[in-house]
Scaffold this active site. Structure first.
Site, PDB file in Angstrom:
ATOM      1  N   SER A   1       0.797  -1.231   0.000  1.00 51.10           N
ATOM      2  CA  SER A   1       0.000   0.000   0.000  1.00 51.10           C
ATOM      3  C   SER A   1       0.825   1.275   0.000  1.00 51.10           C
ATOM      4  O   SER A   1       0.258   2.370  -0.075  1.00 51.10           O
ATOM      5  CB  SER A   1      -0.964   0.011   1.188  1.00 51.10           C
ATOM      6  OG  SER A   1      -2.065  -0.839   0.926  1.00 51.10           O
TER       7      SER A   1
ATOM      8  N   LYS B   1       0.025   3.622  -2.767  1.00 54.94           N
ATOM      9  CA  LYS B   1      -0.994   4.671  -2.711  1.00 54.94           C
ATOM     10  C   LYS B   1      -0.386   6.055  -2.556  1.00 54.94           C
ATOM     11  O   LYS B   1      -1.077   7.066  -2.769  1.00 54.94           O
ATOM     12  CB  LYS B   1      -1.977   4.374  -1.587  1.00 54.94           C
ATOM     13  CG  LYS B   1      -2.784   3.092  -1.813  1.00 54.94           C
ATOM     14  CD  LYS B   1      -3.790   2.873  -0.707  1.00 54.94           C
ATOM     15  CE  LYS B   1      -4.640   1.628  -0.943  1.00 54.94           C
ATOM     16  NZ  LYS B   1      -3.934   0.368  -0.620  1.00 54.94           N
TER      17      LYS B   1
ATOM     18  N   SER C   1      -6.145   3.242   3.990  1.00 56.91           N
ATOM     19  CA  SER C   1      -5.549   2.491   2.887  1.00 56.91           C
ATOM     20  C   SER C   1      -6.582   1.637   2.153  1.00 56.91           C
ATOM     21  O   SER C   1      -6.328   0.477   1.813  1.00 56.91           O
ATOM     22  CB  SER C   1      -4.402   1.610   3.398  1.00 56.91           C
ATOM     23  OG  SER C   1      -3.502   1.299   2.357  1.00 56.91           O
TER      24      SER C   1
ATOM     25  N   LYS D   1       2.850   6.674   5.710  1.00 50.40           N
ATOM     26  CA  LYS D   1       2.010   5.625   5.111  1.00 50.40           C
ATOM     27  C   LYS D   1       2.512   4.237   5.475  1.00 50.40           C
ATOM     28  O   LYS D   1       3.726   4.001   5.510  1.00 50.40           O
ATOM     29  CB  LYS D   1       2.016   5.776   3.585  1.00 50.40           C
ATOM     30  CG  LYS D   1       1.027   4.869   2.854  1.00 50.40           C
ATOM     31  CD  LYS D   1      -0.399   5.349   3.020  1.00 50.40           C
ATOM     32  CE  LYS D   1      -1.392   4.348   2.420  1.00 50.40           C
ATOM     33  NZ  LYS D   1      -1.524   3.122   3.237  1.00 50.40           N
TER      34      LYS D   1
END
Length: 385
Positions: free
Chosen positions: A49, A52, A109, A212
């Site tokens: 992820s 992203k 996410s 993140k």
């Protein structure tokens, strides 16, 4: 020199204790791009992820160039609704505001929302958006990254490195500081349910302001974490950690050591990278990413962006100026469009060995006017939605 040597050795001994529990790591100065320590930073890994971050980078660019507005609503397709967990569980045909979509990615996410953004930004096709992600990655200096989707869901060809993830994160920070706060949101409530950010350093590490997390079975646990202390702003990247505790602890440990190195003035031109195949040696001097950092942070915006004068709000129309069997032919057409119409068209692959020349983000009226101008100048074109 002896003081520097001792400090570096202490740093390496500290991180090496956990080395078997993760695949790659890096700590760097956000304001200069200087790498303070790196370990397997150029080794290919699954970014999960962390992908992203690029999806949001392109979303921020769309906001900056008025192709999107934070108050716009995005339609959820059946494909997006079918995305695998983690997801919000949005129903096909429903809508989500752009502001909430950004929070869904930065905080929770959500894979379904990543696909919603991808499809709305790139003609309804996530694959086309992934091609764009990879092309923009090259433009900002990510040399070992290939994206196959907008979320980081498992794909054997979907790869990146700690070095590239660091550069991408720095590019977001430098190019779109007005949106940086999204990465520091600790929790977010949507439709009556509260979602908590997986980056535990936001609550446990003094000065942490983002960024993140990522996880799949193949990638294991990954984290980009950034923090301010005094006048310094550092980033740590940890890829392939065995569990959430390891990724958080190693990221925090690296940030703390990085700040200590800066505060004590013992930062050399390059800190040696440790590998599993050879012992630590201060004679080994990896590159500092200075050229790549410059490329990633001085580009004002991705080259695919539609010029402001051709944009009329967040329109969903565009104009195509032909499809070609070679990249050179398509590039020549894009130059022709620029010279005759004053418009910066992009060249994109179609997935079928063809290259098309397009302008996105137009209102219907602006698209029809551009098509008319193209016809007047002897350029074949058509409007698409």
């Amino acid at each position: 020199m002896g003081r520097i040597f001792s400090f570096i050795c202490a740093f390496l001994l500290c991180v090496s204790a956990n080395a078997a529990q993760y695949r790659a790591a890096l700590v760097a100065d956000m304001d200069t791009g200087r790498v303070l320590y790196q370990e397997n930073a150029n080794q290919l890994n699954y970014p999960a992820s962390l992908t992203k971050i690029m999806t949001l980078y392109l979303t921020f660019d769309a906001l900056e160039h008025k192709r999107l507005d934070l108050n716009d609503y995005l339609i959820v397709s059946q494909s997006a609704a079918n995305a695998e967990p983690v997801k919000l569980g949005l129903a096909a045909g429903s809508k989500i505001k752009v502001d909430d979509a950004i929070k869904a990615l930065a905080v929770y996410s959500a894979n379904d929302v990543a696909r919603v953004l991808a499809e709305n930004l790139k003609g309804g096709k996530e694959g086309s958006f992934a091609d764009l992600m990879t092309r923009v990655a090259r433009e900002i200096g990510l040399t070992n990254t290939n994206f196959e989707n907008s979320s980081g869901l498992p794909n054997d060809d979907h790869m990146s490195t700690a070095r590239d993830i660091a550069l991408l994160s720095m590019a977001v920070y430098k190019h779109f500081p007005q949106y940086w706060h999204y990465f520091g949101i600790k929790s977010w409530t949507y439709n009556g349910k509260t979602y908590t950010n997986g980056n535990r350093l936001l609550s446990s590490y003094a000065g942490c302001d983002g960024m993140k997390t990522g996880y799949t079975k193949k990638s294991k646990y990954s984290l980009v974490a950034t923090a301010h202390r005094g006048n310094n702003h550092l980033m740590s990247v940890v890829l392939g950690a065995e569990n959430k505790d390891v990724r958080a602890n190693v990221a925090a440990q690296m940030l703390t050591r990085g700040f200590a190195m800066l505060n004590n003035g013992v930062v050399p031109d390059a800190v040696p990278a440790q590998t599993q195949s050879q012992p630590v040696s201060v004679a080994a001097a990896p590159t500092t990413m200075s050229e790549a950092y410059s490329a990633a942070t001085t580009v004002s915006a991705p080259k695919f962006s539609v010029p402001q004068k051709t944009v009329s709000g967040s329109g969903g129309a565009g104009v195509q100026f032909g499809a070609f069997s070679s990249n050179n032919a398509a590039t020549n057409q894009a130059k022709n469009v620029k010279n005759k119409l004053g418009v910066n068209a992009i060249v994109e692959t179609t997935g079928t060995s063809m290259y098309r020349v397009r302008v996105y983000g137009l209102s219907d009226g602006a698209a029809q006017q551009l098509k008319q101008n193209a016809t007047t100048n002897g350029i074949d074109s058509y409007v698409f939605h």
